[in-house]
Design a protein around this motif. Structure first.
Motif, PDB file in Angstrom:
ATOM      1  N   HIS A 237     -32.149 -30.268  29.647  1.00 53.35           N
ATOM      2  CA  HIS A 237     -33.121 -31.274  29.216  1.00 53.35           C
ATOM      3  C   HIS A 237     -32.449 -32.288  28.286  1.00 53.35           C
ATOM      4  N   LYS A 238     -31.698 -31.788  27.321  1.00 51.02           N
ATOM      5  CA  LYS A 238     -30.986 -32.677  26.399  1.00 51.02           C
ATOM      6  C   LYS A 238     -29.996 -33.571  27.140  1.00 51.02           C
ATOM      7  N   ILE A 239     -29.304 -33.007  28.116  1.00 55.75           N
ATOM      8  CA  ILE A 239     -28.309 -33.777  28.867  1.00 55.75           C
ATOM      9  C   ILE A 239     -28.983 -34.860  29.701  1.00 55.75           C
ATOM     10  N   VAL A 240     -30.025 -34.472  30.432  1.00 58.77           N
ATOM     11  CA  VAL A 240     -30.718 -35.423  31.311  1.00 58.77           C
ATOM     12  C   VAL A 240     -31.346 -36.553  30.502  1.00 58.77           C
TER      13      VAL A 240
ATOM     14  N   MET B 233     -12.046 -25.130  20.718  1.00 54.35           N
ATOM     15  CA  MET B 233     -12.937 -25.516  21.814  1.00 54.35           C
ATOM     16  C   MET B 233     -14.388 -25.419  21.341  1.00 54.35           C
ATOM     17  N   ASN B 234     -15.180 -26.506  21.521  1.00 56.22           N
ATOM     18  CA  ASN B 234     -16.562 -26.448  21.064  1.00 56.22           C
ATOM     19  C   ASN B 234     -17.427 -25.685  22.060  1.00 56.22           C
ATOM     20  N   LEU B 235     -18.674 -25.444  21.647  1.00 53.13           N
ATOM     21  CA  LEU B 235     -19.569 -24.613  22.447  1.00 53.13           C
ATOM     22  C   LEU B 235     -19.806 -25.208  23.826  1.00 53.13           C
ATOM     23  N   ASN B 236     -20.062 -26.512  23.900  1.00 49.10           N
ATOM     24  CA  ASN B 236     -20.348 -27.131  25.192  1.00 49.10           C
ATOM     25  C   ASN B 236     -19.174 -26.999  26.153  1.00 49.10           C
ATOM     26  N   ASN B 237     -17.967 -27.235  25.665  1.00 45.74           N
ATOM     27  CA  ASN B 237     -16.794 -27.105  26.528  1.00 45.74           C
ATOM     28  C   ASN B 237     -16.603 -25.668  26.991  1.00 45.74           C
ATOM     29  N   SER B 238     -16.812 -24.731  26.079  1.00 45.18           N
ATOM     30  CA  SER B 238     -16.665 -23.323  26.426  1.00 45.18           C
ATOM     31  C   SER B 238     -17.689 -22.911  27.477  1.00 45.18           C
ATOM     32  N   LEU B 239     -18.933 -23.337  27.295  1.00 45.24           N
ATOM     33  CA  LEU B 239     -19.977 -23.012  28.263  1.00 45.24           C
ATOM     34  C   LEU B 239     -19.679 -23.631  29.619  1.00 45.24           C
ATOM     35  N   ASN B 240     -19.283 -24.887  29.612  1.00 44.89           N
ATOM     36  CA  ASN B 240     -19.013 -25.563  30.878  1.00 44.89           C
ATOM     37  C   ASN B 240     -17.843 -24.920  31.612  1.00 44.89           C
ATOM     38  N   ASN B 241     -16.809 -24.546  30.880  1.00 47.21           N
ATOM     39  CA  ASN B 241     -15.675 -23.879  31.519  1.00 47.21           C
ATOM     40  C   ASN B 241     -16.103 -22.562  32.151  1.00 47.21           C
ATOM     41  N   SER B 242     -16.919 -21.804  31.423  1.00 47.24           N
ATOM     42  CA  SER B 242     -17.407 -20.530  31.943  1.00 47.24           C
ATOM     43  C   SER B 242     -18.278 -20.737  33.182  1.00 47.24           C
ATOM     44  N   LEU B 243     -19.135 -21.744  33.134  1.00 45.33           N
ATOM     45  CA  LEU B 243     -20.024 -22.015  34.266  1.00 45.33           C
ATOM     46  C   LEU B 243     -19.245 -22.501  35.483  1.00 45.33           C
TER      47      LEU B 243
ATOM     48  N   VAL C 210     -26.497 -21.806  38.984  1.00 45.85           N
ATOM     49  CA  VAL C 210     -25.320 -22.220  38.214  1.00 45.85           C
ATOM     50  C   VAL C 210     -25.200 -23.740  38.210  1.00 45.85           C
ATOM     51  N   LYS C 211     -25.435 -24.355  39.353  1.00 46.60           N
ATOM     52  CA  LYS C 211     -25.367 -25.819  39.412  1.00 46.60           C
ATOM     53  C   LYS C 211     -26.397 -26.444  38.472  1.00 46.60           C
ATOM     54  N   PHE C 212     -27.589 -25.863  38.429  1.00 42.44           N
ATOM     55  CA  PHE C 212     -28.599 -26.396  37.516  1.00 42.44           C
ATOM     56  C   PHE C 212     -28.134 -26.273  36.067  1.00 42.44           C
ATOM     57  N   LYS C 213     -27.562 -25.134  35.714  1.00 50.12           N
ATOM     58  CA  LYS C 213     -27.068 -24.953  34.347  1.00 50.12           C
ATOM     59  C   LYS C 213     -26.024 -26.005  33.983  1.00 50.12           C
ATOM     60  N   LEU C 214     -25.320 -26.507  34.994  1.00 48.73           N
ATOM     61  CA  LEU C 214     -24.322 -27.557  34.789  1.00 48.73           C
ATOM     62  C   LEU C 214     -24.935 -28.954  34.883  1.00 48.73           C
ATOM     63  N   ALA C 215     -26.260 -29.010  34.951  1.00 52.24           N
ATOM     64  CA  ALA C 215     -26.999 -30.276  35.068  1.00 52.24           C
ATOM     65  C   ALA C 215     -26.729 -30.983  36.390  1.00 52.24           C
ATOM     66  N   GLN C 216     -26.324 -30.232  37.399  1.00 55.06           N
ATOM     67  CA  GLN C 216     -26.174 -30.763  38.757  1.00 55.06           C
ATOM     68  C   GLN C 216     -27.504 -30.530  39.480  1.00 55.06           C
TER      69      GLN C 216
END
Length: 212
Positions: free
Chosen positions: A203-206, A1-11, A38-44
């Protein structure tokens, strides 16, 4: 599992916990603030603003402490509201460079970086050396190299902040390639357990930089 997937699952798991908390304590403004973060961290981004607004409705006195909403406003392209939020924040936190820098960034998107610099609000006693140098940069009193030199001899946190705010400075000046380079490095090379690290990731996602 890559870092982004791991972070998103945790969030997402964290979001589930706050959904439950809001469900069982719908009159708790803090629950909405935490869920909004938390929603912001998920780019919501828009969803995070809705939660911050809900917290404010429950407790209007919280308004000067909703710096998180100011950040969300920036990424929702609601720059006038963002600038206003940071101005209000500074009435209770007048020595925080980040509050006035984010106001600068909002004003720059509306009126250009020259006007933002002219209206940069005074902050004198931020205890963080790297942030004092960032303030000098945004005020036109030092170079980006000066900021990066301050950050480099110190710990990862200082390196993260120097690269993030140099990148944001370049973005405010419409120098997108430099902005992408420094903010990407802040995220990828200087990960810290800090809300602002998640902001840099958002920022990178947006900006869709991960897709380029």
């Amino acid at each position: 599992m890559n870092l982004n997937n791991s972070l998103n699952n945790s969030l997402h798991k964290e979001l589930e916990r706050y959904n439950e908390l809001v469900s069982t304590h719908p009159d708790n403004p803090g629950a909405y603030v935490q869920r909004g973060m938390v929603k912001f961290k998920l780019a919501q981004v828009n969803e995070s603003i809705a939660d911050f607004d809900a917290a404010e409705k429950l407790k209007p006195s919280i308004t000067p402490y909703l710096w998180q909403r100011g950040l969300s406003y920036y990424y929702a392209n609601r720059f006038a509201e963002g600038a206003s939020q940071f101005e209000i924040d500074l009435t209770v936190n007048s020595q925080d460079v980040e509050e006035t820098v984010w106001r600068y960034l909002c004003v720059a998107r509306l009126q250009g970086s020259d006007e933002a610099r002219k209206s940069l609000l005074s902050v004198k006693n931020d205890p963080r050396l790297v942030m004092r140098k960032v303030y000098e940069l945004y005020g036109g009193n030092c170079s980006t190299e000066d900021v990066l030199k301050i950050g480099n001899p110190f710990d990862k946190r200082s390196k993260f902040y120097s690269h993030l705010y140099v990148g944001l400075y370049f973005e405010a000046s419409d120098r997108t390639e430099e902005a992408q380079s420094y903010i990407t490095k802040a995220v990828d090379s200087y990960r810290i357990d800090d809300y602002m690290w998640y902001l840099a990731r958002v920022h990178k996602i947006v900006r869709s930089w991960d897709k380029k």
